[in-house]
Motif scaffolding. Structure first.
Motif, PDB file in Angstrom:
ATOM      1  N   GLU A 334       0.878  -1.229  -0.125  1.00  0.00           N
ATOM      2  CA  GLU A 334       0.000   0.061   0.022  1.00  0.00           C
ATOM      3  C   GLU A 334       0.915   1.282  -0.099  1.00  0.00           C
ATOM      4  O   GLU A 334       1.804   1.366   0.771  1.00  0.00           O
ATOM      5  CB  GLU A 334      -1.018   0.069   1.241  1.00  0.00           C
ATOM      6  N   ILE A 335       0.550   2.169  -1.045  1.00  0.00           N
ATOM      7  CA  ILE A 335       1.632   3.124  -0.966  1.00  0.00           C
ATOM      8  C   ILE A 335       1.518   4.275   0.176  1.00  0.00           C
ATOM      9  O   ILE A 335       2.316   4.760   0.675  1.00  0.00           O
ATOM     10  CB  ILE A 335       1.077   4.053  -2.285  1.00  0.00           C
ATOM     11  N   PHE A 336       0.149   4.721   0.533  1.00  0.00           N
ATOM     12  CA  PHE A 336      -0.026   5.649   1.663  1.00  0.00           C
ATOM     13  C   PHE A 336       0.596   6.869   1.526  1.00  0.00           C
ATOM     14  O   PHE A 336       1.358   7.223   2.506  1.00  0.00           O
ATOM     15  CB  PHE A 336       0.260   4.735   2.891  1.00  0.00           C
ATOM     16  N   GLY A 337       0.905   7.488   0.391  1.00  0.00           N
ATOM     17  CA  GLY A 337       1.553   8.442   0.256  1.00  0.00           C
ATOM     18  C   GLY A 337       1.144   9.100  -1.355  1.00  0.00           C
ATOM     19  O   GLY A 337       0.427   8.684  -2.088  1.00  0.00           O
ATOM     20  N   PRO A 338       1.582  10.314  -1.603  1.00  0.00           N
ATOM     21  CA  PRO A 338       0.941  11.148  -2.882  1.00  0.00           C
ATOM     22  C   PRO A 338       1.766  10.611  -4.023  1.00  0.00           C
ATOM     23  O   PRO A 338       2.088  11.300  -5.099  1.00  0.00           O
ATOM     24  CB  PRO A 338       1.500  12.387  -2.627  1.00  0.00           C
ATOM     25  N   LEU A 339       1.820   9.158  -4.522  1.00  0.00           N
ATOM     26  CA  LEU A 339       2.371   8.513  -5.641  1.00  0.00           C
ATOM     27  C   LEU A 339       1.296   7.679  -6.279  1.00  0.00           C
ATOM     28  O   LEU A 339       0.411   7.025  -5.755  1.00  0.00           O
ATOM     29  CB  LEU A 339       3.340   7.490  -5.193  1.00  0.00           C
ATOM     30  N   LEU A 340       1.140   8.102  -7.518  1.00  0.00           N
ATOM     31  CA  LEU A 340      -0.238   7.482  -8.297  1.00  0.00           C
ATOM     32  C   LEU A 340       0.229   6.762  -9.372  1.00  0.00           C
ATOM     33  O   LEU A 340       0.568   7.173 -10.606  1.00  0.00           O
ATOM     34  CB  LEU A 340      -1.222   8.596  -8.641  1.00  0.00           C
ATOM     35  N   PRO A 341       0.426   5.342  -9.369  1.00  0.00           N
ATOM     36  CA  PRO A 341       1.029   4.647 -10.495  1.00  0.00           C
ATOM     37  C   PRO A 341      -0.104   4.269 -11.342  1.00  0.00           C
ATOM     38  O   PRO A 341      -1.271   3.923 -11.152  1.00  0.00           O
ATOM     39  CB  PRO A 341       1.594   3.331 -10.033  1.00  0.00           C
ATOM     40  N   ILE A 342       0.163   4.236 -12.925  1.00  0.00           N
ATOM     41  CA  ILE A 342      -0.865   3.844 -13.513  1.00  0.00           C
ATOM     42  C   ILE A 342      -0.400   2.608 -14.352  1.00  0.00           C
ATOM     43  O   ILE A 342       0.972   2.470 -14.791  1.00  0.00           O
ATOM     44  CB  ILE A 342      -0.905   4.942 -15.062  1.00  0.00           C
ATOM     45  N   VAL A 343      -1.004   1.415 -14.243  1.00  0.00           N
ATOM     46  CA  VAL A 343      -0.674   0.130 -14.716  1.00  0.00           C
ATOM     47  C   VAL A 343      -1.638   0.136 -16.119  1.00  0.00           C
ATOM     48  O   VAL A 343      -2.896   0.378 -15.799  1.00  0.00           O
ATOM     49  CB  VAL A 343      -1.011  -0.789 -13.770  1.00  0.00           C
ATOM     50  N   THR A 344      -0.726  -0.081 -17.462  1.00  0.00           N
ATOM     51  CA  THR A 344      -2.056  -0.281 -18.430  1.00  0.00           C
ATOM     52  C   THR A 344      -2.468  -2.011 -18.703  1.00  0.00           C
ATOM     53  O   THR A 344      -1.593  -2.790 -18.132  1.00  0.00           O
ATOM     54  CB  THR A 344      -1.369   0.078 -19.734  1.00  0.00           C
ATOM     55  N   VAL A 345      -3.549  -2.082 -19.061  1.00  0.00           N
ATOM     56  CA  VAL A 345      -4.278  -3.293 -19.283  1.00  0.00           C
ATOM     57  C   VAL A 345      -5.041  -3.360 -20.660  1.00  0.00           C
ATOM     58  O   VAL A 345      -5.268  -2.302 -20.904  1.00  0.00           O
ATOM     59  CB  VAL A 345      -5.167  -3.763 -18.155  1.00  0.00           C
ATOM     60  N   SER A 346      -5.341  -4.502 -21.013  1.00  0.00           N
ATOM     61  CA  SER A 346      -5.754  -4.448 -22.215  1.00  0.00           C
ATOM     62  C   SER A 346      -7.403  -4.011 -22.372  1.00  0.00           C
ATOM     63  O   SER A 346      -7.950  -3.909 -23.246  1.00  0.00           O
ATOM     64  CB  SER A 346      -5.681  -5.833 -23.353  1.00  0.00           C
ATOM     65  N   GLY A 347      -7.979  -4.342 -21.183  1.00  0.00           N
ATOM     66  CA  GLY A 347      -9.299  -3.852 -21.097  1.00  0.00           C
ATOM     67  C   GLY A 347      -9.933  -4.433 -19.580  1.00  0.00           C
ATOM     68  O   GLY A 347      -9.122  -4.754 -18.729  1.00  0.00           O
ATOM     69  N   VAL A 348     -11.247  -4.524 -19.664  1.00  0.00           N
ATOM     70  CA  VAL A 348     -11.871  -4.612 -18.240  1.00  0.00           C
ATOM     71  C   VAL A 348     -11.537  -6.041 -17.995  1.00  0.00           C
ATOM     72  O   VAL A 348     -11.326  -6.220 -16.580  1.00  0.00           O
ATOM     73  CB  VAL A 348     -13.205  -4.405 -18.264  1.00  0.00           C
ATOM     74  N   ASP A 349     -11.235  -7.121 -18.904  1.00  0.00           N
ATOM     75  CA  ASP A 349     -11.110  -8.554 -18.291  1.00  0.00           C
ATOM     76  C   ASP A 349      -9.839  -8.574 -17.599  1.00  0.00           C
ATOM     77  O   ASP A 349      -9.745  -9.198 -16.724  1.00  0.00           O
ATOM     78  CB  ASP A 349     -11.211  -9.387 -19.361  1.00  0.00           C
ATOM     79  N   GLU A 350      -8.741  -7.947 -18.362  1.00  0.00           N
ATOM     80  CA  GLU A 350      -7.406  -7.826 -17.694  1.00  0.00           C
ATOM     81  C   GLU A 350      -7.366  -7.092 -16.379  1.00  0.00           C
ATOM     82  O   GLU A 350      -6.895  -7.580 -15.419  1.00  0.00           O
ATOM     83  CB  GLU A 350      -6.586  -7.572 -18.799  1.00  0.00           C
ATOM     84  N   ALA A 351      -8.325  -6.237 -16.458  1.00  0.00           N
ATOM     85  CA  ALA A 351      -8.120  -5.238 -15.072  1.00  0.00           C
ATOM     86  C   ALA A 351      -8.876  -6.308 -13.871  1.00  0.00           C
ATOM     87  O   ALA A 351      -8.264  -6.365 -12.737  1.00  0.00           O
ATOM     88  CB  ALA A 351      -8.960  -4.027 -15.342  1.00  0.00           C
ATOM     89  N   ILE A 352      -9.899  -6.981 -14.165  1.00  0.00           N
ATOM     90  CA  ILE A 352     -10.612  -7.644 -13.088  1.00  0.00           C
ATOM     91  C   ILE A 352      -9.337  -9.051 -12.742  1.00  0.00           C
ATOM     92  O   ILE A 352      -9.204  -9.086 -11.743  1.00  0.00           O
ATOM     93  CB  ILE A 352     -11.620  -8.511 -13.961  1.00  0.00           C
ATOM     94  N   GLN A 353      -8.760  -9.503 -13.995  1.00  0.00           N
ATOM     95  CA  GLN A 353      -7.631 -10.524 -13.341  1.00  0.00           C
ATOM     96  C   GLN A 353      -6.856 -10.014 -12.504  1.00  0.00           C
ATOM     97  O   GLN A 353      -6.449 -10.515 -11.463  1.00  0.00           O
ATOM     98  CB  GLN A 353      -7.172 -11.055 -14.614  1.00  0.00           C
ATOM     99  N   PHE A 354      -6.210  -8.797 -12.930  1.00  0.00           N
ATOM    100  CA  PHE A 354      -5.162  -8.094 -12.216  1.00  0.00           C
ATOM    101  C   PHE A 354      -5.790  -7.672 -10.696  1.00  0.00           C
ATOM    102  O   PHE A 354      -4.882  -7.983  -9.724  1.00  0.00           O
ATOM    103  CB  PHE A 354      -4.760  -6.689 -12.877  1.00  0.00           C
ATOM    104  N   ILE A 355      -6.916  -7.458 -10.551  1.00  0.00           N
ATOM    105  CA  ILE A 355      -7.354  -7.100  -9.204  1.00  0.00           C
ATOM    106  C   ILE A 355      -7.729  -8.522  -8.454  1.00  0.00           C
ATOM    107  O   ILE A 355      -7.016  -8.506  -7.239  1.00  0.00           O
ATOM    108  CB  ILE A 355      -8.812  -6.397  -9.136  1.00  0.00           C
TER     109      ILE A 355
END
Ligand code: NAD
Length: 450
Positions: A334-355
């Motif tokens: 958990e970052i718990f600070g002002p850093l916001l990473p962007i992770v790219t995924v191919s779409g919602v299915d990959e996002a769900i899998q990632f989560i």
């Protein structure tokens, strides 16, 4: 006998007198707590300014307003919450009184965290008082100014025996954890959460663990990015990213990544000016240890916005990282600070899998113009579409985690129920004994009519 042991014993003795149980007493204490917040607004704001560099208005908005609201709801609804709750009866009990009676558990230990030192410590106290318990309050030593004000001033408003404040760090908390409580309500990180649960197990004490984790934020490519990024920028950088339900990282398709960065850049400038370091409404990291921890998470990542810092002030600029991978350092905790990473995924299915490949988060944020995002295939403490953080303000929603982000829930009646024993009651009369004939032996076919 240690100081902690003495305090807990006193609270237990006070509880055993029964004084915390009458609804009138509970309401009186809740109103006193409200009066404390109103009359000591300045002391509270000054302490939070020293702890986290928050302005008076931020403290009011993010700490005390919600607390006052919780108290108001509790005062208004207490009689209803505490009343017997009739339940559906079976044929066998049709003539009986069958109901659930909420009753106090006893002495509750409340261990608070430092990031919203008042909200996360006193909100559980509202629930404990409403439910008729005694409560030992242990504010976080990390937000030391707030802890000191709480220790000095709260006893001037609340019953000192029933609701003592105990200050201290790890050793004092561990000494408290050796005592027997009837419930432990802990807010903080998952590692200590496990220690709390271990200590509670020795006495078979139930726990509520309000923990953290990496709350994902998925942005659908068809959403209005301007609006989405405004809300995300607010949710991420408020309190310098030190919010348990802050969006920890963004998931989006590569085609929108640069636009997301540019929209967030505009919002950072709008909210915190070109120079957040000198802007009075931009917070600071709580201490050097956390400053170093957050800075070390930058290792190996590409900075798209911000990245600058000043150790002497525990200042870290609002920072966005792009093209971050799941294996990078910033994605491991958990970052718990002002850093916001962007992770790219191919779409919602990959996002769900990632989560779903990771621990269950405290919150899941989805920005999407319609319902096509299959959020149902994930699990999290809360789900919010097209906004961040605001679910915390809805008293009627249970607030809490699932899996690694915690267990149990609070706010409004959820907190009352959490800190009550829901006693099953069945009250039968002594008459109509003939109706019971069937249950007594011998259970012959003739008697049962089979
Ligand atoms: P912290 O360092 O203040 O620790 C929390 C409490 O645990 C303190 O009162 C501290 O004295 C006690 N403690 C620390 N180490 C201990 C030990 N070894 N043994 C016994 N007690 C110990 O706060 P933190 O953990 O840095 O807080 C940040 C974490 O809390 C983040 O993960 C955040 O997401 C989470 N959090 C969750 C919520 C929520 O409502 N779910 C709210 C705020 C913060």
């Amino acid at each position: 006998m240690s100081r902690e042991q003495l305090v807990v014993e006193r609270a237990r003795r006070a509880f055993q007198t029964g004084m915390s149980k009458p609804l009138k007493f509970r309401v009186h204490q809740l109103k006193n707590l409200h009066r404390f917040i109103t009359e000591r607004r300045k002391d509270i704001a000054d302490a939070v300014k020293k702890d986290l560099n928050k302005t008076e208005h931020s403290t009011e908005l993010f700490e005390t307003l919600g607390l006052e609201g919780e108290i108001d709801v509790a005062v208004e609804r207490l009689a209803e919450w505490a009343a017997p709750r009739p339940v559906e009866k079976s044929l066998l009990t049709i003539l009986d009184e069958v109901y659930i009676q909420p009753e106090p558990l006893g002495v509750v230990l409340i261990i608070g965290a430092w990031n919203y030192p008042w909200a996360v410590t006193l909100q559980p106290l509202v629930a404990a008082i409403a439910a008729g318990n005694a409560a030992v309050v242990k504010p976080s030593e990390v937000s030391s100014h707030s802890a000191k004000v709480m220790e000095e001033l709260l006893p001037l408003y609340l019953d000192k025996e029933l609701y003592p404040v105990v200050c201290g760090g790890v050793s004092e908390t561990q000494e408290l954890l050796r005592q027997r409580f009837d419930h432990i309500f802990y807010t903080g990180n998952s590692t200590v959460g496990k220690l709390v649960m271990e200590a509670a197990a020795r006495h078979l004490t139930p726990v509520t663990l309000e923990l953290g984790g990496k709350s994902p934020c998925y942005i659908d490519k068809d959403v209005d990015l301007r609006v989405a990024c405004r809300r995300i920028t607010w949710g991420k950088f408020v309190n310098c990213g030190q919010t348990c339900i802050a969006p920890d990282y963004i998931l989006c398709e590569p085609s929108i990544q640069n636009r997301v960065v540019e929209e967030i850049r505009k919002c950072i400038t709008e909210f915190y000016t070109d120079d957040p370091k000198t802007f009075e409404d931009y917070g600071r990291i709580i201490n050097q240890r956390h400053f170093q921890r957050v800075m070390s998470l930058l290792e190996g990542s590409t900075v798209a916005i911000g990245g600058d810092s000043d150790q002497s002030q525990c200042y870290i600029a609002p920072t966005v990282l792009k093209d971050v991978t799941g294996g990078s350092k910033v994605m491991q905790e958990e970052i718990f600070g002002p850093l916001l990473p962007i992770v790219t995924v191919s779409g919602v299915d990959e996002a769900i899998q990632f989560i779903n490949e990771r621990e269950k988060p405290l919150a899941l944020y989805v920005f999407s113009p319609d319902n096509k995002v299959k959020t149902i295939e994930t699990s999290s403490g809360a789900l919010v579409a097209n906004d961040c953080l605001v679910h915390f303000t809805v008293s009627a929603l249970p607030f809490g985690g699932v899996g690694n982000s915690g267990m149990g829930r609070y706010h409004s009646q959820h907190g009352f129920d959490q800190l009550s024993h829901l006693r099953a009651c069945l009250i039968k009369k002594l008459n109509l004994e003939d109706a019971n004939a069937m249950r007594y032996p011998p259970h012959t076919a003739k008697k049962l009519g089979w």
